[in-house]
Design a protein around this motif. Structure first.
Motif, PDB file in Angstrom:
ATOM      1  N   ARG A 135      -3.343  49.096 -37.892  1.00  0.00           N
ATOM      2  CA  ARG A 135      -2.566  48.557 -39.014  1.00  0.00           C
ATOM      3  C   ARG A 135      -2.075  49.662 -39.944  1.00  0.00           C
ATOM      4  NH1 ARG A 135      -5.921  42.947 -40.187  1.00  0.00           N
ATOM      5  NH2 ARG A 135      -4.865  41.783 -38.525  1.00  0.00           N
ATOM      6  N   LYS A 136      -2.906  50.682 -40.147  1.00  0.00           N
ATOM      7  CA  LYS A 136      -2.494  51.818 -40.983  1.00  0.00           C
ATOM      8  C   LYS A 136      -1.322  52.551 -40.328  1.00  0.00           C
ATOM      9  CE  LYS A 136      -4.164  56.129 -42.938  1.00  0.00           C
ATOM     10  NZ  LYS A 136      -5.239  57.105 -42.967  1.00  0.00           N
ATOM     11  N   GLY A 149       1.746  50.555 -40.604  1.00  0.00           N
ATOM     12  CA  GLY A 149       2.212  50.449 -41.980  1.00  0.00           C
ATOM     13  C   GLY A 149       2.273  49.014 -42.469  1.00  0.00           C
ATOM     14  N   ASP A 150       1.451  48.156 -41.839  1.00  0.00           N
ATOM     15  CA  ASP A 150       1.417  46.737 -42.191  1.00  0.00           C
ATOM     16  C   ASP A 150      -0.025  46.261 -42.052  1.00  0.00           C
ATOM     17  OD1 ASP A 150       1.541  43.973 -42.372  1.00  0.00           O
ATOM     18  OD2 ASP A 150       3.111  43.734 -40.868  1.00  0.00           O
ATOM     19  N   GLU A 151      -0.656  45.924 -43.165  1.00  0.00           N
ATOM     20  CA  GLU A 151      -2.066  45.545 -43.105  1.00  0.00           C
ATOM     21  C   GLU A 151      -2.316  44.178 -42.484  1.00  0.00           C
ATOM     22  OE1 GLU A 151      -3.069  44.066 -47.586  1.00  0.00           O
ATOM     23  OE2 GLU A 151      -2.780  46.218 -47.312  1.00  0.00           O
ATOM     24  N   THR A 152      -1.241  43.477 -42.093  1.00  0.00           N
ATOM     25  CA  THR A 152      -1.410  42.191 -41.410  1.00  0.00           C
ATOM     26  C   THR A 152      -0.902  42.241 -39.965  1.00  0.00           C
ATOM     27  OG1 THR A 152       0.726  41.363 -42.183  1.00  0.00           O
ATOM     28  CG2 THR A 152      -1.197  40.915 -43.580  1.00  0.00           C
ATOM     29  N   ALA A 153      -0.557  43.430 -39.475  1.00  0.00           N
ATOM     30  CA  ALA A 153      -0.009  43.567 -38.121  1.00  0.00           C
ATOM     31  C   ALA A 153      -0.986  43.040 -37.073  1.00  0.00           C
ATOM     32  CB  ALA A 153       0.324  45.025 -37.828  1.00  0.00           C
ATOM     33  N   GLN A 206       0.706  46.180 -30.215  1.00  0.00           N
ATOM     34  CA  GLN A 206       1.468  47.223 -30.897  1.00  0.00           C
ATOM     35  C   GLN A 206       1.487  48.438 -29.975  1.00  0.00           C
ATOM     36  OE1 GLN A 206       3.051  46.804 -33.832  1.00  0.00           O
ATOM     37  NE2 GLN A 206       2.178  44.788 -34.269  1.00  0.00           N
ATOM     38  N   ASP A 209       6.465  46.702 -31.997  1.00  0.00           N
ATOM     39  CA  ASP A 209       5.660  45.540 -31.624  1.00  0.00           C
ATOM     40  C   ASP A 209       6.265  44.885 -30.383  1.00  0.00           C
ATOM     41  OD1 ASP A 209       7.959  44.341 -32.592  1.00  0.00           O
ATOM     42  OD2 ASP A 209       6.962  43.298 -34.233  1.00  0.00           O
TER      43      ASP A 209
END
Length: 91
Positions: free
Chosen positions: A50-51, A54-58, A62, A72
């Protein structure tokens, strides 16, 4: 650099499982070496994914080339349709 596919071995989503398997199948059929990285085995791996995205909800899947984010599943699917998989994977 190596292709890394962040996925999860634990999911109730049939759609997610299908997407992950399709990525693995296409990469294998094109003889593109990749490393599957299971985020379900260690929460720090999920946090890292997620880091890097760059999206903490990814959510998985990926795709990365080393630590370079490729995209994605939707971006992967677009690359397949445009016959631009190698460019998408940065290889």
């Amino acid at each position: 650099m190596s292709i890394k596919v962040y996925y999860t071995s634990v999911s109730c989503s049939k759609e997610m499982k299908k997407q992950q398997q399709q990525i693995f199948d296409v990469l294998s059929s094109k003889k593109i070496k990749y490393e599957p990285v299971d985020i379900a085995q260690d929460s720090t791996v999920k946090d890292l994914m997620r880091k890097l995205v760059g999206d903490e909800t990814a959510l998985p899947p990926q795709i990365f080339n080393g630590d370079n984010y490729c995209g994605d599943y939707k971006a992967y699917e677009n690359a397949i349709e445009e016959e631009a998989l190698e460019r998408f994977l940065k290889i």
